[in-house]
Design a protein around this motif. Structure first.
Motif, PDB file in Angstrom:
ATOM      1  N   ALA A   1       0.628  -1.299   0.029  1.00 23.09           N
ATOM      2  CA  ALA A   1       0.032   0.079   0.062  1.00 23.09           C
ATOM      3  C   ALA A   1       0.764   1.447   0.225  1.00 23.09           C
ATOM      4  CB  ALA A   1      -0.740  -0.279   1.117  1.00 23.09           C
ATOM      5  N   THR A   2       1.831   1.319  -1.012  1.00 24.44           N
ATOM      6  CA  THR A   2       2.616   2.619  -1.060  1.00 24.44           C
ATOM      7  C   THR A   2       1.826   3.558  -1.527  1.00 24.44           C
ATOM      8  OG1 THR A   2       3.386   1.908  -3.239  1.00 24.44           O
ATOM      9  CG2 THR A   2       4.780   1.248  -1.609  1.00 24.44           C
TER      10      THR A   2
ATOM     11  N   LEU B   1      -1.395   3.380  -3.960  1.00 23.35           N
ATOM     12  CA  LEU B   1      -3.042   3.692  -3.861  1.00 23.35           C
ATOM     13  C   LEU B   1      -3.370   4.628  -4.919  1.00 23.35           C
ATOM     14  CD1 LEU B   1      -2.476   4.750  -0.109  1.00 23.35           C
ATOM     15  CD2 LEU B   1      -3.500   2.595  -0.943  1.00 23.35           C
ATOM     16  N   GLU B   2      -2.409   5.402  -5.406  1.00 22.74           N
ATOM     17  CA  GLU B   2      -3.046   6.352  -6.578  1.00 22.74           C
ATOM     18  C   GLU B   2      -3.388   5.407  -8.014  1.00 22.74           C
ATOM     19  OE1 GLU B   2       0.521   8.923  -7.271  1.00 22.74           O
ATOM     20  OE2 GLU B   2      -0.126  10.111  -5.562  1.00 22.74           O
TER      21      GLU B   2
ATOM     22  N   GLU C   1     -10.245   4.969   0.625  1.00 18.43           N
ATOM     23  CA  GLU C   1     -10.037   6.714   1.019  1.00 18.43           C
ATOM     24  C   GLU C   1      -9.425   6.717   2.380  1.00 18.43           C
ATOM     25  OE1 GLU C   1     -10.426   9.256  -0.642  1.00 18.43           O
ATOM     26  OE2 GLU C   1     -10.973   8.044  -2.383  1.00 18.43           O
ATOM     27  N   GLU C   2      -9.509   5.816   3.393  1.00 17.19           N
ATOM     28  CA  GLU C   2      -9.297   6.092   4.679  1.00 17.19           C
ATOM     29  C   GLU C   2      -7.501   5.856   4.516  1.00 17.19           C
ATOM     30  OE1 GLU C   2      -9.452   2.414   7.135  1.00 17.19           O
ATOM     31  OE2 GLU C   2     -11.331   2.163   5.970  1.00 17.19           O
TER      32      GLU C   2
ATOM     33  N   ALA D   1      -6.062   8.884   3.107  1.00 15.96           N
ATOM     34  CA  ALA D   1      -5.822  10.240   4.025  1.00 15.96           C
ATOM     35  C   ALA D   1      -4.836  10.112   4.825  1.00 15.96           C
ATOM     36  CB  ALA D   1      -7.352  10.098   4.777  1.00 15.96           C
ATOM     37  N   ASN D   2      -4.216   8.989   5.078  1.00 16.10           N
ATOM     38  CA  ASN D   2      -2.875   8.778   5.988  1.00 16.10           C
ATOM     39  C   ASN D   2      -1.788   8.882   5.414  1.00 16.10           C
ATOM     40  OD1 ASN D   2      -4.791   8.535   8.297  1.00 16.10           O
ATOM     41  ND2 ASN D   2      -4.936   6.429   7.920  1.00 16.10           N
ATOM     42  N   GLN D   3      -1.690   9.107   4.227  1.00 14.99           N
ATOM     43  CA  GLN D   3      -0.513   9.277   3.220  1.00 14.99           C
ATOM     44  C   GLN D   3       0.112  10.677   3.632  1.00 14.99           C
ATOM     45  OE1 GLN D   3       1.424   6.911   1.247  1.00 14.99           O
ATOM     46  NE2 GLN D   3      -0.029   5.439   2.246  1.00 14.99           N
TER      47      GLN D   3
END
Length: 305
Positions: free
Chosen positions: A241-242, A246-247, A299-300, A303-305
């Motif tokens: 989940a880098t 995610l993008e 989304e969650e 938001a933490n990236q």
């Protein structure tokens, strides 16, 4: 005046000599997850008033051993190792134990009896669980039927074998799912592009890719794009989940990934190293949980990236 200047110089020298320090040898610098982990280590060390230095082993076992020997000779207060080869850690452990320097293995767990030594611990995650979560999601997306190819990471890494075992155990529960290929791309995007291209051009009928990390998953998707193949034709899963992953999921390409916590591992390794250096008790093994990431939960994590 000369005495004052001399006194000041001596004070600076003594302060420098007494600075608390941690030395870290990382398997490779050019890896997105390990870069995030290093940043977390640096932030935690700074917060606790420790100096920290990072050395790049460049996936070379001999280089990493030399780095550990050098750090021990410098008299650092603790050493952290992200091992190149999880089956070849005994000499590094022996060096740290001989010099009575606390040692923390991070992310990749040694396969031998290293943790039987006093002052040697591990901070990481259950790598098999990552493969299990990945394949459970892919199997559901496939409807329990299809051909799956596994992109393997570096074969010297225990994580490669554990993640792959997790994938295979889940796949074996589905009579309609077949593992038709598994080859290494060494956790690298460019090698994964070549491997995926070879599979497709060679006529492999693939319905899903289970990649041992996100870099290879993105490489597979890049190859598919070049060959005009839609992410709906072949679904691709990664692990870590880098940000790039995610993008990719946000743009509708990557189907699934598994969040591996770089802050939990990196920051946790530094906390363990400092506790050991300061004489506190530390658990032999600290496991940071993996979390599944799908388009529904994306989304969650963004938001933490």
């Amino acid at each position: 005046m000369k005495r004052l200047l001399l006194g000041a110089a001596l004070a600076v020298t003594c302060t420098s000599a007494m600075a608390q320090s941690i030395g870290v040898s990382v398997a490779r610098f050019d890896d997105n997850f390990l870069t995030s982990m290093r940043q977390a280590m640096e932030a935690e060390a700074e917060a606790q008033g420790y100096d920290i230095q990072f050395l790049d082993a460049q996936e070379d076992i001999g280089r990493q051993l030399s780095q550990v020997q050098s750090l021990a000779a410098q008299g650092v207060d603790a050493i952290i190792i992200n091992p190149v080869d999880t089956a070849a850690t005994s000499r590094m452990t022996g060096e740290a134990v001989l010099q009575n320097i606390p040692l923390v293995y991070v992310n990749r767990e040694p396969e031998g009896d290293d943790l039987d030594n006093d002052g040697v611990v591990f901070v990481g995650s259950d790598q098999k669980r990552a493969g299990t979560l990945q394949m459970e999601a892919l199997a559901e997306m496939l409807g329990g039927e299809g051909n799956v190819a596994i992109m393997l990471g570096n074969l010297a890494s225990g994580a490669t074998h554990k993640r792959t075992n997790g994938v295979k155990e889940v796949a074996a529960e589905y009579p309609g799912i077949e593992i038709i290929a598994e080859q290494p791309a060494d956790y690298q995007r460019t090698e994964a592009i070549d491997l995926m291209t070879n599979w497709i051009v060679g006529g492999q009928e693939i319905n899903a890719i289970a990649a041992n990390n996100d870099e290879m998953a993105i490489g597979a998707l890049n190859a598919m794009r070049q060959l005009g193949i839609s992410p709906e034709e072949i679904i691709v899963g990664g692990i870590d989940a880098t940000r790039d992953a995610l993008e990719s999921m946000q743009s509708g390409e990557l189907a699934v990934t598994v969040f591996q916590d770089p802050v939990g591992q990196g920051g946790g390794a530094v906390k363990a190293a400092i506790d050991l250096a300061e004489g506190n008790e530390v658990e032999k093994t600290t496991m940071v949980p993996f979390q599944l990431v799908t388009p529904e939960t994306l989304e969650e994590f963004l938001a933490n990236q």
